[in-house]
Design an enzyme around this catalytic site. Structure first.
Site, PDB file in Angstrom:
ATOM      1  N   GLU A 265       9.198  -1.659   5.159  1.00  0.00           N
ATOM      2  CA  GLU A 265       9.897  -0.643   4.367  1.00  0.00           C
ATOM      3  C   GLU A 265      11.265  -0.338   4.965  1.00  0.00           C
ATOM      4  OE1 GLU A 265       9.270   4.008   2.866  1.00  0.00           O
ATOM      5  OE2 GLU A 265       7.939   3.141   4.381  1.00  0.00           O
ATOM      6  N   LYS A 326       9.880   2.625  -5.734  1.00  0.00           N
ATOM      7  CA  LYS A 326       8.731   3.457  -5.392  1.00  0.00           C
ATOM      8  C   LYS A 326       8.579   4.606  -6.380  1.00  0.00           C
ATOM      9  CE  LYS A 326       6.647   5.931  -1.478  1.00  0.00           C
ATOM     10  NZ  LYS A 326       6.860   6.462  -0.117  1.00  0.00           N
ATOM     11  N   CYS A 378       4.481   2.329   1.342  1.00  0.00           N
ATOM     12  CA  CYS A 378       3.987   3.366   2.244  1.00  0.00           C
ATOM     13  C   CYS A 378       2.878   4.200   1.611  1.00  0.00           C
ATOM     14  CB  CYS A 378       5.163   4.236   2.698  1.00  0.00           C
ATOM     15  SG  CYS A 378       4.781   5.312   4.105  1.00  0.00           S
TER      16      CYS A 378
END
Length: 498
Positions: A265, A326, A378
């Protein structure tokens, strides 16, 4: 015995009951303590009014989150530069706020379910699961510390591909309720014992079923670069070129030997638009060997109205392609609630890259050659419902993360365990690349085949298989378990024929 459950003594016991959940999960894996937690909670709620149960539920939640998410302190103090007293205070506020979820849940239990037929048994388990579920979506959700995660390696794991994490939580809660019910009445009721035994035996038998099977696709060779760049220097402009050099040199020997190379990430600490020349060079290197490079990188673009949007993203290059933004953002880490009021108050509210926008709900997956990878960044991997949106069409799952925010705490290891559960539920391999650990290749049974350590600079490599078919959970998601829980409550409250 009832007097013990009254007042502050009962509240203290509720805090202890909540705290018992954490050692039942990774990295401790003392799973019987989760059952003990629910058994103690059933007893502590057995003779309270709904209002008292709300208070008792809050103390349970305070113990649950105060111990289980204590790692939040590290991100606030170490990386948010808050003083020790302020960081401790904000961590307590965080835990206290999350306790509202359990307060509401057990108010509802005492108000409408507990005193019905089987209310302290099936009714408790049903309310417990619905409480975990509504915590997964209300105000963006916080689906952490679910009771079922402690059973990734017990016979109950067989229920995960069928009903997901909530199915495991239901059995754990029911098991604790039966134990508590029997102890309170000082007798074992055979029908209750057989019901719980059947569920545990059922999980054991379900473990023998292969819901998904390997395809004819050759094993995929994967390498993940765990760069372990310290969080405090990661976003410094004077370290940018050094970061690019590290990834370039570490990956140089990987292109010829792997089908997929993954960087974690926000591996590149700059927007894609600024890093295009470097990524173009890396894309050409990968393409020469028919290799796919997948990396996390911030992305910036303007909408038709001229508004600038910033995203936490995954991109694929070389022999692959795709861009994913995301969807589920972390409060204060990736966006700041009440931004106009909080920005500038303390440094914690001004952390780097804390002004992202959420990506669209329906996006294309990441392509790696002919494979379709379901991407998660994540925190997203902890949402069971989000993962099922990509199933069963995805060939594999991939999640990139930066758990350095939580230091050498239990947080990253809890996060890894949740990723294992997603692989087990979906019957797919999962590739997990992190900046500082723990990176891992996880098979379709939720077992770790290769992994790195925390805070080490290394390359984690291995092979991943492509699986076809679908688990029942991949098709239906959590809804059968949730509908069952709702039905239990409705039936419990339905009037009996005279």
């Amino acid at each position: 015995m009832k007097s013990i459950t009254q007042g502050w003594t009962g509240h203290l016991l509720a805090v202890i009951a909540g705290a018992l959940v954490t050692p039942s999960l990774a990295p401790f894996n003392l799973w019987p303590l989760g059952i003990a937690s629910t058994a103690l909670l059933v007893w502590l709620l057995s003779d309270l009014t709904p209002k008292q149960a709300a208070s008792r539920g809050w103390f349970y939640g305070f113990g649950l989150f105060g111990v289980g998410t204590s790692w939040v302190y590290i991100s606030i103090h170490v990386y948010g530069y808050a003083s020790v007293p302020l960081a401790a205070f904000l961590t307590l506020i965080f835990s206290a706020g999350l306790g509202i979820f359990t307060s509401v849940t057990f108010y509802c239990y005492a108000r409408w379910v507990r005193d019905c037929d089987s209310g302290q048994l099936l009714g408790f388990a049903a309310v417990f699961v619905l409480g975990e579920w509504w915590r997964s979506w209300f105000l963006t959700g916080f689906p952490w510390l679910y009771m079922g995660y402690g059973h990734i390696d017990t016979p109950l794991a067989g229920w995960a591909p069928v009903g997901g994490i909530y199915a495991l939580g239901f059995v754990v809660a029911l098991t604790g309720a039966v134990i508590s019910y029997g102890l309170q009445r000082q007798k074992i009721i055979l029908s209750h014992l057989l019901m719980v035994a059947a569920l545990w035996l059922g999980g054991f038998l379900l473990n023998t079923i292969n819901w998904t099977t390997p395809t004819d696709q050759p094993a995929i060779k994967v390498a993940m670069v765990q760069a372990n760049i310290p969080q405090e220097v990661k976003w410094r402009q004077d370290q940018y070129q050094a970061t690019l050099k590290l990834y370039r040199e570490t990956s140089a020997a990987l292109w010829a030997e792997n089908d997929i190379v993954i960087w974690p990430e926000a591996a590149i600490p700059a927007y894609y638009q600024s890093a295009k020349p470097f990524l173009g060079l890396m894309s050409n290197k990968a393409k020469q060997h028919n290799t796919t490079l997948i990396t996390g990188i911030p992305f910036r673009e303007k909408d038709p109205a001229g508004n600038t949007h910033r995203y936490n993203s995954i991109m694929a290059f070389g022999a692959g392609d795709g861009l994913y933004h995301k969807q589920r953002l972390v409060p204060f880490g990736e966006y700041v609630p009440l931004e106009n009021s909080l920005r500038g108050l303390i440094q914690f509210f001004d952390m780097p890259m804390s002004n992202f926008s959420a990506g669209a709900q329906w996006q294309a997956g990441i392509k790696a050659g002919d494979l379709t990878l379901a991407p998660f960044i994540c925190y997203e991997i902890v949402y069971p419902g989000l993962v099922t949106q990509w199933l069963p069409k995805a060939d594999m799952l991939i999640t990139i993360s930066n758990d350095a925010w939580f230091g050498r705490s239990i947080g990253p290891l809890q996060h890894l365990e949740m990723a294992q559960m997603r692989a087990l539920e979906s019957g797919r391999y999962l590739l997990r690349a992190t900046g500082s650990g723990v990176s891992a290749i996880i098979n379709q049974r939720g077992k770790i085949l290769a992994r790195g350590d925390q805070f080490t600079r290394e390359v984690i490599s291995g092979e991943a298989l492509v699986f076809g078919g679908a688990t029942p959970f991949a098709i239906t998601g959590s809804w059968p378990v949730l509908i069952l829980c709702m039905a239990i409550i409705v039936l419990a409250r339905s009037p009996r024929p005279q």
